[in-house]
Design a protein around this motif. Structure first.
Motif, mmCIF file in Angstrom:
data_model
loop_
_atom_site.group_PDB
_atom_site.id
_atom_site.type_symbol
_atom_site.label_atom_id
_atom_site.label_comp_id
_atom_site.label_asym_id
_atom_site.label_seq_id
_atom_site.Cartn_x
_atom_site.Cartn_y
_atom_site.Cartn_z
ATOM 1 N N GLY A 31 -12.265 -45.290 9.472
ATOM 2 C CA GLY A 31 -10.817 -45.262 9.340
ATOM 3 C C GLY A 31 -10.297 -46.073 8.160
ATOM 4 O O GLY A 31 -9.136 -46.479 8.149
ATOM 5 N N SER A 32 -11.125 -46.298 7.179
ATOM 6 C CA SER A 32 -10.742 -47.099 6.018
ATOM 7 C C SER A 32 -10.145 -46.210 4.935
ATOM 8 O O SER A 32 -10.797 -45.302 4.425
ATOM 9 N N ARG A 33 -8.894 -46.479 4.571
ATOM 10 C CA ARG A 33 -8.233 -45.673 3.545
ATOM 11 C C ARG A 33 -8.716 -46.002 2.127
ATOM 12 O O ARG A 33 -8.819 -45.103 1.302
ATOM 13 N N PRO A 34 -9.037 -47.251 1.793
ATOM 14 C CA PRO A 34 -9.572 -47.509 0.440
ATOM 15 C C PRO A 34 -10.903 -46.795 0.179
ATOM 16 O O PRO A 34 -11.153 -46.305 -0.915
ATOM 17 N N LEU A 35 -11.758 -46.730 1.217
ATOM 18 C CA LEU A 35 -13.018 -46.003 1.052
ATOM 19 C C LEU A 35 -12.766 -44.507 0.851
ATOM 20 O O LEU A 35 -13.482 -43.855 0.088
ATOM 21 N N LEU A 36 -11.767 -43.975 1.532
ATOM 22 C CA LEU A 36 -11.424 -42.567 1.365
ATOM 23 C C LEU A 36 -10.968 -42.310 -0.076
ATOM 24 O O LEU A 36 -11.403 -41.339 -0.706
ATOM 25 N N GLY A 37 -10.123 -43.184 -0.597
ATOM 26 C CA GLY A 37 -9.669 -43.036 -1.983
ATOM 27 C C GLY A 37 -10.817 -43.141 -2.968
ATOM 28 O O GLY A 37 -10.923 -42.346 -3.915
ATOM 29 N N LEU A 38 -11.717 -44.084 -2.754
ATOM 30 C CA LEU A 38 -12.871 -44.242 -3.635
ATOM 31 C C LEU A 38 -13.795 -43.025 -3.557
ATOM 32 O O LEU A 38 -14.311 -42.550 -4.573
ATOM 33 N N GLY A 39 -13.968 -42.495 -2.359
ATOM 34 C CA GLY A 39 -14.798 -41.301 -2.199
ATOM 35 C C GLY A 39 -14.195 -40.086 -2.871
ATOM 36 O O GLY A 39 -14.907 -39.297 -3.506
ATOM 37 N N LEU A 40 -12.875 -39.940 -2.785
ATOM 38 C CA LEU A 40 -12.218 -38.806 -3.442
ATOM 39 C C LEU A 40 -12.267 -38.933 -4.962
ATOM 40 O O LEU A 40 -12.424 -37.923 -5.664
ATOM 41 N N VAL A 41 -12.159 -40.149 -5.463
ATOM 42 C CA VAL A 41 -12.302 -40.363 -6.906
ATOM 43 C C VAL A 41 -13.730 -40.010 -7.338
ATOM 44 O O VAL A 41 -13.944 -39.371 -8.369
ATOM 45 N N GLY A 42 -14.710 -40.395 -6.531
ATOM 46 C CA GLY A 42 -16.105 -40.063 -6.838
ATOM 47 C C GLY A 42 -16.338 -38.566 -6.826
ATOM 48 O O GLY A 42 -17.048 -38.030 -7.685
ATOM 49 N N LEU A 43 -15.730 -37.849 -5.883
ATOM 50 C CA LEU A 43 -15.871 -36.391 -5.838
ATOM 51 C C LEU A 43 -15.195 -35.737 -7.038
ATOM 52 O O LEU A 43 -15.713 -34.769 -7.606
ATOM 53 N N GLY A 44 -14.045 -36.277 -7.443
ATOM 54 C CA GLY A 44 -13.376 -35.743 -8.632
ATOM 55 C C GLY A 44 -14.206 -35.968 -9.893
ATOM 56 O O GLY A 44 -14.324 -35.086 -10.749
ATOM 57 N N ALA A 45 -14.795 -37.158 -10.004
ATOM 58 C CA ALA A 45 -15.655 -37.446 -11.155
ATOM 59 C C ALA A 45 -16.894 -36.548 -11.138
ATOM 60 O O ALA A 45 -17.373 -36.128 -12.200
ATOM 61 N N ALA A 46 -17.398 -36.235 -9.951
ATOM 62 C CA ALA A 46 -18.550 -35.343 -9.851
ATOM 63 C C ALA A 46 -18.204 -33.950 -10.357
ATOM 64 O O ALA A 46 -18.991 -33.325 -11.074
ATOM 65 N N VAL A 47 -17.029 -33.472 -10.007
ATOM 66 C CA VAL A 47 -16.596 -32.153 -10.486
ATOM 67 C C VAL A 47 -16.497 -32.144 -12.004
ATOM 68 O O VAL A 47 -16.957 -31.199 -12.664
ATOM 69 N N VAL A 48 -15.932 -33.201 -12.567
ATOM 70 C CA VAL A 48 -15.796 -33.280 -14.026
ATOM 71 C C VAL A 48 -17.173 -33.298 -14.689
ATOM 72 O O VAL A 48 -17.421 -32.574 -15.662
#
Length: 91
Positions: A31-48
């Motif tokens: 239930g950690s929102r900072p980890l969710l944000g970090l994970g979404l940034v990592g997924l976006g960087a992976a797409v790039v």
């Protein structure tokens, strides 16, 4: 064996994808929102990274193939005939 730049982008993209997916799953479990944000940034960087790697692979000049084709052309009539067969296969 050499690793080309496009291959490094694919490796980095896959590593970022696995790390981002793990962080997103961990954030949903805890239930950690900072980890969710970090994970979404990592997924976006992976797409790039994966898109840049695909673009590099599609637009690069394959010098090994050019050298092989020049060697076939200079080898004579049999090499030129085989070069026609190779070109028809790559189309």
């Amino acid at each position: 064996m050499t690793v080309r730049r496009a291959d490094w982008f694919f490796v980095a993209g896959m590593a970022l994808f696995v790390g981002g997916a793990a962080l997103v799953l961990w954030s949903t479990a805890s239930g950690s929102r900072p980890l969710l944000g970090l994970g979404l940034v990592g997924l976006g960087a992976a797409v790039v990274c994966l898109l840049v790697g695909a673009w590099h692979r599609l637009t690069r000049v394959d010098w090994d193939r050019i050298v092989a084709e020049q060697r076939l052309w200079r080898s004579g009539p049999l090499g030129r005939a085989w070069l026609k067969v190779r070109r028809s296969l790559f189309r």
